[in-house]
Design a protein around this motif. Structure first.
Motif, PDB file in Angstrom:
ATOM      1  N   HIS A   2      62.839 113.402-108.804  1.00  0.00           N
ATOM      2  CA  HIS A   2      62.800 114.769-108.220  1.00  0.00           C
ATOM      3  C   HIS A   2      61.869 115.796-109.008  1.00  0.00           C
ATOM      4  N   TYR A   3      61.576 115.622-110.161  1.00  0.00           N
ATOM      5  CA  TYR A   3      60.854 116.361-111.034  1.00  0.00           C
ATOM      6  C   TYR A   3      59.445 115.980-111.248  1.00  0.00           C
ATOM      7  N   SER A   4      59.136 114.924-110.553  1.00  0.00           N
ATOM      8  CA  SER A   4      57.646 114.563-110.659  1.00  0.00           C
ATOM      9  C   SER A   4      56.664 115.022-109.486  1.00  0.00           C
ATOM     10  N   PRO A   5      55.373 115.396-109.394  1.00  0.00           N
ATOM     11  CA  PRO A   5      54.822 116.035-108.504  1.00  0.00           C
ATOM     12  C   PRO A   5      54.597 114.745-107.269  1.00  0.00           C
ATOM     13  N   PRO A   6      54.570 115.457-106.035  1.00  0.00           N
ATOM     14  CA  PRO A   6      54.153 114.142-105.169  1.00  0.00           C
ATOM     15  C   PRO A   6      53.070 113.441-105.236  1.00  0.00           C
ATOM     16  N   GLY A   7      52.704 111.987-104.990  1.00  0.00           N
ATOM     17  CA  GLY A   7      51.593 111.457-105.320  1.00  0.00           C
ATOM     18  C   GLY A   7      51.444 110.767-106.597  1.00  0.00           C
ATOM     19  N   THR A   8      52.367 111.186-107.603  1.00  0.00           N
ATOM     20  CA  THR A   8      52.335 110.581-108.870  1.00  0.00           C
ATOM     21  C   THR A   8      53.454 109.492-108.829  1.00  0.00           C
ATOM     22  N   PRO A   9      53.165 108.318-109.666  1.00  0.00           N
ATOM     23  CA  PRO A   9      54.106 107.373-109.695  1.00  0.00           C
ATOM     24  C   PRO A   9      55.258 107.694-110.750  1.00  0.00           C
ATOM     25  N   VAL A  10      56.524 107.064-110.436  1.00  0.00           N
ATOM     26  CA  VAL A  10      57.507 106.961-111.658  1.00  0.00           C
ATOM     27  C   VAL A  10      57.482 105.652-111.994  1.00  0.00           C
ATOM     28  N   ARG A  11      57.310 105.460-113.647  1.00  0.00           N
ATOM     29  CA  ARG A  11      57.177 104.080-114.049  1.00  0.00           C
ATOM     30  C   ARG A  11      58.554 103.792-114.750  1.00  0.00           C
ATOM     31  N   VAL A  12      58.935 102.550-114.573  1.00  0.00           N
ATOM     32  CA  VAL A  12      60.319 101.938-115.261  1.00  0.00           C
ATOM     33  C   VAL A  12      59.870 100.804-116.010  1.00  0.00           C
ATOM     34  N   ARG A  13      60.283 100.737-117.240  1.00  0.00           N
ATOM     35  CA  ARG A  13      60.084  99.488-117.860  1.00  0.00           C
ATOM     36  C   ARG A  13      61.662  99.001-118.325  1.00  0.00           C
ATOM     37  N   ALA A  14      61.896  97.708-118.181  1.00  0.00           N
ATOM     38  CA  ALA A  14      62.855  96.822-118.646  1.00  0.00           C
ATOM     39  C   ALA A  14      62.316  96.041-119.497  1.00  0.00           C
ATOM     40  N   ASP A  15      62.940  96.061-120.860  1.00  0.00           N
ATOM     41  CA  ASP A  15      62.161  95.251-121.861  1.00  0.00           C
ATOM     42  C   ASP A  15      63.164  95.077-123.159  1.00  0.00           C
ATOM     43  N   GLU A  16      62.706  94.242-124.011  1.00  0.00           N
ATOM     44  CA  GLU A  16      63.582  93.877-125.296  1.00  0.00           C
ATOM     45  C   GLU A  16      63.131  94.289-126.623  1.00  0.00           C
ATOM     46  N   GLU A  17      63.525  95.261-127.441  1.00  0.00           N
ATOM     47  CA  GLU A  17      63.010  95.271-128.661  1.00  0.00           C
ATOM     48  C   GLU A  17      64.131  94.871-129.815  1.00  0.00           C
TER      49      GLU A  17
END
Length: 995
Positions: free
Chosen positions: A892-907
């Motif tokens: 909703h809050y990122s400009p069109p054409g830009t990706p949304v990056r998701v990370r699923a990880d362990e620390e």
């Protein structure tokens, strides 16, 4: 664009297509050399080649084709043969549709336009389902004639398929999630899929049976009429490792329908040229112990390529069906549990109805003979005191049993009132005045103000007695100075009873819960810690049966007032329960137990003699009559204090007090050799007293024995771990008590052996029972032990032995029934678990959430990065909710054409879920309030650039319930990053929300 005359000029800015056109020998076509082309054609070719939007030109009578680089993907394998070829030759499969459109444009010089137009193209080796939005515009040739058509086209296949599939997923969810049965959920889901035969030509849904050995057909759709029915049962070995379908399951790749039919015995025969020839077999996730609850067999469209989007859609279909099945199964389980509880409740009601008579029988057999023996003037003082103790505790036990039975009947809806017009003032005065002597003995004043009322009040007299007796005895229990007031007033349309006291009061935070069943105010200072926690709850339920209300007002340290309001008249009462006025039955039998219990709070029933009496005959005398030590005894029950003191004072000097603070004061004056303390006492309880003793260097080494009615290994171990030297469960025998006391004293002298012997005493194997057991076991212990003491006497006459023997047998019988009653009472206690953690693959969960949101937002790029093993013990549904809220917020809050990056990880020991967008940063003043539930107006929303709602508030609560946290980083030029960190393992039954 230059309108040059040479091929180099015309095709100069055409990219790869320009180079191809320059190398094309146009002289061999009917158009001739480029230099001979009409100026309009050369100009438009240059315009098309330099444009980045998919465009084509169709020129001349045969509509020869020119197109740019952006148009090439539309042609598929028709390129490059389509260049310079007639359009009818390039698109023979759809020319019956396109040809008339071109003819109309050239003939009339008007433009044609279409949106999401279906065209079955053959450009990938099969007839493909495609959709286009395009426009056809005429190209003037001169002299009012049109030489060709300009084609501007955009393929919208992906958009149309996404919207169609999203609608299907919504239909599956909306229909199947309403189902309350597994079979209904399966049929609803498959029926919704049947409405989209273009993506899912046919569906077979098989679910695992409870035996876990085979699958049954739950629902199917898409099979042609007259087709042989699919098999109703399949063996699980087909899908397991080594089975014919295992490889297809693991790879999620399509299987040829012929081979699938052979393996499953389906005899699926395509009926039409467009019938499916391939199918996928997908497991439903979320089965017990990591297994699958079933399998989805779905046909694939022959007009669509099984690409990543198609594969993701089918995975979401399986996921939605699995969730719907799981929800329906959970509902069925909950319904079964509710039915089981209802059956248990019915059984409990029957049990209480039957046991009511059985309880009264042994109690009557105890109290009757005791009263007969007490009427004799031949009893010695010691015998009379023992029998009086039995009588007092029998009455107390009778009161406790009646209270529990009343409450259970109320809970089951079996309490039937008989309302009568009653002189409520006279009845209330009689009940309250019965406490005169007990109140005076406590050093208090009793003020009764119950003037005559203008009219009789419709009440059940016996129920009203319970209301008044409970409220007045409750006031006496918690009042140490001042007065207790009972007042009855007529208030226009209702009558009002108030019972006030100047006692310890109720903390404000406890006041809203004062009428909850089994709730007791923690740490409240009272004359006794004993109590079942249902007296005030019973009052409330009885008042409600009269159509009235009860409320409590209190100031800590100043006192409390309980006010009961009853409507006047009888219009509010059930007509069938109204009865004529009749003489009230004597209430003495119902009042006596309350008075006996109250007297027990105030002091010992009889003053201690100046000289110690001879020990009971059952206790062997010590070799020396000299006291063997000084024992401090703390117990809030007067009978228990008196009984234990009498058992011990033949061998020890005994100082008996009623609560923990008094014990501390006594120890301050004289350090005892040993402490015997009840666990549950008003004010400072046994554990608190033990802590105070261990913290004081003067008393830290004093042997400490805890006495409690709470049995079981857990209670015993808890007492020993708190620092007690021993833990003795009531009821206990005189010999056992003496042995424990002497053993503890011996251990104090032999400090080296204490640890070994303490561990040996930790081996108790009884069940921990509820808080009510303390109140039931104390009187029963006194009855049993007193009767046993008398029976062991050798000089007891036979005429006395027979009734006492009946007392002892009846007490034992009551003990068994009380244990049954406590089991039923305790079974009603407990709570739910807001979180339902289970082993899950949060990589797969993240992929599922991303896929679902990608389907909903095909125009946006959502990139998922995974690291670590991806295994955690979380609530899967709640975790998916966290990811969905964060990704949706980022989209909703990122400009069109830009990706949304998701990370699923362990620390380390934490799982990390991170969502990043490249939008404008969050204003610094808003960051501290991100996770608060707020609504903002349009003006403020436009000012700050974003609004704060419930999404992030819910995220924060879910993460906190898992024991995790949410971090926010928002920087100009870097975007915003939400990072969720949760322990990889969350204990089952975690907190239901953030504090």
């Amino acid at each position: 664009m230059s309108s040059g005359s040479t091929a180099e000029d015309v095709f100069a800015e055409g990219g790869e297509m320009g180079a191809l056109m320059r190398s094309f020998d146009w002289a061999k076509t009917e158009l001739g050399p480029v230099e001979s082309w009409p100026l309009s054609l050369r100009t438009m070719v240059g315009v098309v080649l330099s444009n980045r939007f998919p465009m084509a030109i169709r020129w001349g009578e045969r509509l020869l084709q020119f197109y740019n680089d952006a148009y090439r993907p539309i042609l598929g394998d028709k390129h490059p043969a389509s260049l310079g070829a007639p359009a009818s030759q390039a698109w023979p499969e759809i020319w019956n549709v396109l040809g008339p459109l071109h003819e109309k444009v050239l003939r009339h010089g008007t433009s044609e336009w279409a949106e999401h137009f279906f065209l079955p193209m053959h450009r990938k080796g099969f007839s493909e389902e495609t959709y286009f939005t395009f426009s056809y515009s005429p190209i003037p040739e001169g002299s009012g004639r049109y030489g060709g058509v300009l084609v501007t086209a955009q393929e919208t296949t992906s958009q149309v398929l996404s919207e169609r599939r999203l609608h299907t997923l919504q239909q599956v969810s909306a229909s199947s999630f309403q189902a309350k049965r597994v079979d209904d959920a399966a049929q609803r889901a498959v029926r919704a899929l049947g409405e989209n035969p273009n993506d899912v030509p046919f569906v077979l849904l098989y679910l695992c049976e409870q035996d876990g050995k085979q699958l049954s057909l739950a629902a199917s759709t898409g099979l042609p009429a007259g087709h042989p029915p699919p098999p109703g049962w399949l063996g699980l070995e087909l899908f397991r490792e080594g089975g014919p379908l295992a490889e297809g399951l693991s790879s999620r790749e399509p299987l040829a329908l012929a081979a699938l039919s052979q393996h499953l015995g389906l005899a699926l025969q395509p009926e039409a040229p467009r019938a499916a020839t391939r199918a996928v077999v997908l497991p439903l996730e979320g089965g017990a112990e990591g297994g699958s609850p079933g399998f989805l067999i779905a046909g694939l469209s022959i007009r669509l390529e099984y690409d990543a989007q198609y594969r993701g859609f089918m995975g979401l279909v399986a996921g939605h069906i699995a969730t719907a099945i799981a929800n329906a199964r959970a509902y069925e389980e909950e319904k079964r549990r509710a039915e089981t509880l209802a059956e248990l409740d019915r059984s409990k009601t029957v049990f209480f109805s039957n046991v009511s008579h059985e309880f009264r029988t042994p109690l009557t057999l105890m109290l009757g003979p005791v009263e007969d023996v007490l009427a004799s003037d031949r009893l010695e003082r010691e015998e009379r005191e023992a029998l009086e103790r039995v009588h007092r505790n029998g009455l107390r036990l009778f009161k406790l049993v009646n209270t529990l039975l009343d409450f259970s009947r109320l809970e089951a809806g079996r309490m039937q009132a008989s309302y009568q017009p009653t002189d409520l003032a006279a009845l209330t005065v009689g009940l309250a005045s019965a406490f005169d002597s007990a109140v005076a003995k406590a050093g208090l004043r009793l003020v009764v103000e119950c003037p005559p009322l203008p009219a009789p009040v419709w009440v059940d007299p016996e129920m009203w007695e319970k209301v008044v007796l409970n409220l007045v005895s409750n006031a006496l229990k918690f009042t140490f100075e001042g007065e207790i007031g009972v007042a009855l007033r007529w208030r226009e349309d209702h009558v009002e009873l108030s019972v006030r006291d100047t006692g310890t009061g109720i903390p404000p935070e406890e006041l809203p819960r004062i009428f909850e069943r089994f709730h007791r105010v923690h740490g409240a200072k009272g004359r006794s810690h004993e109590g079942s926690g249902i007296g005030l709850s019973l009052v409330q339920e009885l008042v409600r049966l009269h159509g009235g209300t009860v409320r409590a007002e209190s100031t800590l340290g100043q006192g409390s007032t309980f006010t009961v309001s009853l409507p006047a008249g009888s219009a509010h009462l059930p007509r069938e329960r109204l009865a004529a006025s009749r003489a009230a039955a004597p209430a003495s039998a119902r009042v006596a137990p309350f008075l006996n219990e109250a007297s027990g709070w105030l002091s010992s029933p009889r003053p201690a003699p100046e000289t110690a009496p001879a020990p009971p005959p059952t206790v062997p005398l010590a070799r020396s009559q000299a006291p063997q030590g000084h024992i401090l005894l703390a117990d809030d029950n007067a009978d228990m204090r008196d009984y234990v003191r009498r058992l011990l004072e033949a061998r020890f000097t005994v100082e008996a007090v009623a609560e923990g603070r008094a014990a501390l004061a006594a120890a301050e004056a004289r350090v005892p050799d040993l402490v015997l303390s009840d666990v549950m006492m008003p004010g400072l309880d046994g554990f608190g007293l033990l802590r105070e003793f261990r913290a004081n260097p003067r008393t830290a080494a004093v042997p400490f024995i805890l006495l409690s009615a709470r049995a079981g290994e857990e209670a015993t171990v808890g007492g020993l771990q708190a620092g007690a030297d021993d833990y003795l469960v009531k009821p206990f025998s005189a010999r056992e008590l003496l042995a424990r006391v002497e053993g503890a004293l011996r251990l104090a002298r032999e400090r080296a052996a204490r640890e070994r012997l303490a561990r040996e005493r930790a081996d108790f194997e009884q069940h921990l029972i509820g808080i009510v057991s303390h109140d039931l076991r104390n009187p029963l212990a006194a009855i049993t032990m007193s009767a046993a003491t008398l029976l062991r006497r050798t000089d007891l006459e036979e005429r006395q032995r027979r009734p006492i023997g009946r007392i002892f047998a009846s007490a034992e019988r009551a003990n068994r029934m009380i244990r049954d009653l406590l089991d039923f009472t305790q079974a009603r206690l407990g709570g739910g678990l807001p979180l339902q953690p289970q082993a899950l693959d949060f990589h797969a969960l993240s992929q599922q959430v991303v896929d679902e949101l990608q389907v909903a937002h095909p125009e946006r790029a959502i990139e998922l990065e995974r690291g670590g093993a991806g295994q955690a013990f979380w609530d899967g549904d709640r975790t998916a909710q966290v990811l969905t809220n964060l990704i949706s917020n980022a989209l909703h809050y990122s400009p069109p054409g830009t990706p949304v990056r998701v990370r699923a990880d362990e620390e380390g020991t934490e799982g990390v879920l991170e969502v990043h967008n490249e939008g404008a940063p969050i204003p610094a003043e808003l960051v501290p309030r991100l996770f608060q539930p707020m609504q903002r107006g349009d003006k403020e929303r436009n000012t700050v650039g974003r609004s704060v709602g419930l999404g992030l508030y819910i995220v924060d609560h879910i993460v906190r319930a898992h024991g995790g946290r949410v971090e926010v980083k928002s920087v100009e030029g870097e975007g915003t990053r939400f990072t969720v960190r949760m322990p990889l393992t969350v204990a089952a039954g975690g907190a239901g929300g953030a504090p």
